[in-house]
Write an enzyme that holds these catalytic residues in place. Structure first.
Site, PDB file in Angstrom:
ATOM      1  N   SER A 292      -6.849   7.715  -3.828  1.00  0.00           N
ATOM      2  CA  SER A 292      -5.880   7.323  -2.896  1.00  0.00           C
ATOM      3  C   SER A 292      -5.558   8.637  -2.891  1.00  0.00           C
ATOM      4  CB  SER A 292      -5.434   6.679  -2.835  1.00  0.00           C
ATOM      5  OG  SER A 292      -4.350   6.729  -4.037  1.00  0.00           O
TER       6      SER A 292
ATOM      7  N   ASP B  27       6.419   4.912  -2.345  1.00  0.00           N
ATOM      8  CA  ASP B  27       5.596   4.501  -3.679  1.00  0.00           C
ATOM      9  C   ASP B  27       5.382   5.032  -5.412  1.00  0.00           C
ATOM     10  OD1 ASP B  27       3.459   6.230  -3.434  1.00  0.00           O
ATOM     11  OD2 ASP B  27       2.183   4.038  -3.302  1.00  0.00           O
TER      12      ASP B  27
ATOM     13  N   HIS C 279       2.215   8.411  -4.001  1.00  0.00           N
ATOM     14  CA  HIS C 279       1.673   9.304  -3.044  1.00  0.00           C
ATOM     15  C   HIS C 279       2.432  10.343  -2.984  1.00  0.00           C
ATOM     16  CE1 HIS C 279      -1.266   4.637  -2.826  1.00  0.00           C
ATOM     17  NE2 HIS C 279      -2.343   6.468  -3.216  1.00  0.00           N
TER      18      HIS C 279
END
Length: 834
Positions: free
Chosen positions: A131, A307, A310
């Site tokens: 991600s 978070d 990221h």
């Protein structure tokens, strides 16, 4: 009492030695009650002491030694530590402010959409990973298409395509470095498969998460990477491959199912990746490039992560721009993107100029061998600057060795220019504006300007010392403005625009005054002015491979000198001695100025005509920049009235002076008390009003529309404030006046040996210490500018003879040489579509 008398005797001796005037009559009173005089005396002694030991000759020797030491330092540094600017870009850097990333030692270009599309045309780019690589993918494609939104199913492949440029960028979901990733890479290595031109990979967080951060998982990660690296090396033979090291996390805000992803774990995985990829090096270098700079940037910004895993958008944008620079700089070669660029080979004119300067050195050696050492270099007592330079008169005519000595010195200096801004020797960094980087140096130089103050030789309005002082402090402000990147701050930008207009105002004032009073329209005078204005720039055009218009101020001043000369020389030639016989001639001058004003207005409101006139070859070679005369149009239009304002002011002043309306004695106010007070009040109000208006501007375009009409307000306000009080006209700053005498050289030299990348960046002679770097580079830069001023004076005596026939012959020869250079440069240009 005896102590007081002893002090008084000391004051008498020092006072008489410094001032040449008799000491105060009551010395005891002076000692008892004249503390201020003692302070002034200490100041004068200190200043004289500085001047005795720190001469310009000693300064130049120190600067030469500094350059040689810096060359050795940078050469050794590149030899032992590596001089690959791509490695610098990808591995380390620092933040300038919150969002501006500065790679170590080189400049990072901020790519726009059209540039990115041009670079990536008909290319395939693949991002493979988890991600966080997906985030990098989105930031990368937003450079290509800023409208693209982050749409796509998580944990799935995502594709982006720009059909107009045949660009394809894919994100492939492979969160672990395992057999699945290896198979994907192997599929690209098969014969006939469509391989990516750019491949960006990275993975580790899922390995840590799924296996709880176990040591077994780390060992398996190393094994998997070792199996993958062979495929990466094969793909690197076809394109570019980047492995992105893991960015840090903010452990405090990680969710429970991610708590095992610690910075300690990430560091172990990064070390494993570095070990494996470095072990695959061939000939001392791996084809797979490690991207560590984005990790370094994230260390400062991960705390802003929502978070904890990221990155904030601004940080991942840095990573995407680093990749874009690594891929595209060598293709598009942006002037402000020095990272990852290879050196351009010198063109024919640059090679010929090097041979020319080497030939001068050979001639000097021949003279030395033959024992012809009779020539003693003449240094003009007052090396004047810009268009007001007068021919230096030497007591002894320069010998045959003199021009070759000057050319030899110029060759050494041009070598330094080339090393600074065309060779891969010194480093370059981006500019970054803060209020402190502009205003603090400004305060320093004005304190120095006040410290070095002296009495003027004359108290006339805009006397010579005062105009040199004016040019000096304006030039220093402009230099600080350029190196600090202050054009980003509109109030500063608008005030600096006034300074440029003031230079042109002085051009109009100085040349009108000369022609009005002297009436010297001879070819010798014209050639002297044109040579002094253009010599350095023409040499730089050849050595640095830059168009004439690039150094915009010189074409501007040269153009206006020709206009002023034409206006004053054309029939009827009206001079002061002519006007003295009949006042009607004054109306003739006003009629000429009105005609000039109409000429300016016609071109200002007829852009099409302006462009057609200046687009005709060979005139276009003087005014084009990147194949267009738009820059010349912008510069000309912006200050189109400044010169005529200066001419009109000079005319009014000289008429009032001739009619003895003004009081220009030392200590006398310029007008009567009432008029002086009124004009001073009006000037202060006008000056402040302009500054308030400039500070309230919202856009540069809006301000620039008004600038040609109102810049004269602040210029006239300054002149009156500086000249109405008699005591103000009687003193000047010798510090600013010194810089004023070399203002033209300072303005031009800054392009390549103080700034860098043709003014887009800053030259770095001493990496890692910005303050010391500025001090050292400034010291060398000023010494070089002063030496070039002397060289220009030396060559002007030789190149421009007073004999008319000899001068015409040389002009003919120079014309032929110029035509050959133009034809060679024209032939060397690529044809359209080639």
């Amino acid at each position: 009492m005896e102590e007081k008398e002893a002090v008084c005797r000391g004051v008498e001796l020092a006072y008489g030695e410094l001032s040449g005037a008799p000491p105060p009559r009551d010395c005891t009173a002076a000692c008892c009650h004249g503390g201020a005089k003692m302070a002034v005396l200490a100041y004068s002694l200190g200043k004289r002491e500085i001047n005795q030991h720190f001469t310009i000759k000693n300064a130049k020797l120190i600067s030469l030694a500094a350059v040689l030491l810096l060359l050795v330092f940078h050469a050794a540094s590149r030899y032992y530590e590596g001089g690959d600017s791509c490695e610098w870009l990808l591995s380390r850097g620092r933040y300038l402010g919150e969002d501006v990333w500065q790679p170590y030692g080189c400049m990072m270009h901020k790519y726009k959409s059209i540039e990115a599309k041009t670079c990536l045309s008909e290319k395939r780019v693949a991002f493979v990973g988890d991600s966080r690589i997906r985030q990098l993918f989105y930031s990368f494609i937003k450079i290509i298409n800023p409208e693209r939104k982050e749409e796509g199913i998580k944990h799935e492949d995502i594709s982006f395509e720009d059909k107009s440029y045949s660009i394809k960028v894919d994100f492939l979901w492979y969160p672990e470095a395992n057999n699945s990733m290896k198979e994907r890479l192997m599929s690209w290595t098969h014969e006939g498969s469509a391989k990516p031109d750019v491949l960006v990979l990275g993975a580790a967080t899922w390995s840590i998460k799924l296996h709880g951060g176990s040591s077994e998982a780390l060992q398996q990660y190393k094994v998997n990477l070792t199996a993958i690296v062979g495929q990466l090396e094969k793909l690197a033979e076809h394109g570019e491959v980047y492995w992105v090291l893991q960015d840090p996390v903010n452990e405090e805000v990680l969710s429970e199912n991610r708590k095992m992803i610690t910075n300690q774990q990430l560091e172990l995985y990064n070390e494993a990746a570095v070990d494996v990829l470095n072990s695959s090096k061939r000939n001392g270098r791996s084809r797979v490039r490690l991207v560590a700079a984005s990790r370094q940037a994230a260390l400062e910004t991960i705390i802003k992560s929502d978070d904890g895993l990221h990155l904030p958008e601004s940080t991942r944008n840095v990573g995407a721009m680093i990749l874009m620079n690594s891929v595209c700089n060598k293709i598009l070669r942006p002037i402000d993107g020095s990272c990852c660029q290879t050196l351009r080979a010198p063109n024919l004119l640059q090679k010929l100029s090097a041979l020319f300067f080497l030939g001068s050195a050979v001639v000097i050696m021949v003279f030395h061998i033959l024992g012809n050492n009779r020539h003693r270099r003449h240094v003009p007592p007052d090396v004047e600057s810009l268009e007001e330079k007068k021919p230096a008169t030497a007591a002894v005519p320069p010998g045959p060795k003199a021009p070759f000595q000057a050319l030899c010195r110029m060759g050494v200096i041009m070598g330094y220019f080339y090393l600074c801004d065309r060779a891969d020797v010194f480093m370059k960094e981006q500019k970054f504006y803060t209020h402190s980087t502009f205003f603090i140096p400004l305060i320093y130089i004005f304190v120095l300007g006040v410290f070095y103050s002296d009495n003027s030789k004359e108290a006339k309005l805009l006397n010579r010392e005062q105009t040199d002082e004016w040019k000096g402090w304006m030039q220093l402000v402009i230099l600080i403005y350029h190196i600090s990147g202050a054009s980003a701050f509109i109030p500063v930008y608008m005030h600096v625009r006034v300074l440029v207009a003031a230079y042109l105002f002085q051009t109009g004032y100085g040349h009108f005054s000369f022609f009005w009073l002297k009436g010297d329209f001879g070819l010798y005078r014209v050639c002297q002015v044109l040579f002094r204005l253009n010599f350095l720039v023409l040499v730089l055009c050849v050595v640095m491979d830059r168009p004439y218009q690039f150094y915009y101020f010189v074409p501007l001043v040269t153009f206006w000198f020709v206009v002023i000369y034409t206006t004053m020389a054309m029939w009827p030639q009206i001079l002061q001695k002519t006007a003295n016989s009949s006042g009607v001639w004054h109306f003739g001058v006003l009629a000429k100025l009105l005609g000039l004003l109409m000429f300016i207005c016609f071109f200002a409101f007829s852009q099409g005509v302006f462009e057609r006139v200046f687009s005709v070859w060979p005139i276009s070679k003087l005014f084009e920049l990147n194949g267009s005369i738009h820059e010349w149009w912008f510069r000309w239009k912006l200050d189109r009235f400044a010169v005529i304002h200066g001419m009109l002011f000079a005319f009014i002043y000289l008429v009032l002076q001739k009619r003895q309306v003004l009081s220009e004695g030392k200590g006398e106010t310029l007008f009567s008390a009432k008029i002086s007070n009124f004009l001073l009040f009006l000037s202060v109000v006008s000056f402040i009003t302009y500054s308030i208006w400039a500070s309230s501007c919202k856009t540069k375009t809006e301000c620039n529309e008004m600038h040609p009409y109102i810049s004269v307000v602040q210029i006239l306000a300054f002149i009156l404030i500086r000249n109405i009080p008699g005591y103000a006209r009687s003193i000047y700053s010798s510090f600013f006046a010194w810089f004023g005498k070399i203002s033209l050289e300072l303005f031009i030299c800054q392009y390549h040996i103080w700034l860098a990348a043709d003014t887009k960046g800053i030259l770095v002679l001493i990496p890692g210490n910005p303050s010391l770097n500025i001090l050292v580079s400034t010291f060398i830069f000023v010494c070089v500018a002063h030496e070039i001023s002397l060289i220009t004076n030396d060559l002007a005596q030789v190149v421009i003879p007073k004999d008319s026939m000899a001068l015409l012959k040389r002009l003919g020869a120079m014309g032929i040489v110029s035509l050959v250079i133009l034809l060679v440069s024209r032939a060397g240009q690529p044809t359209p579509g080639a």
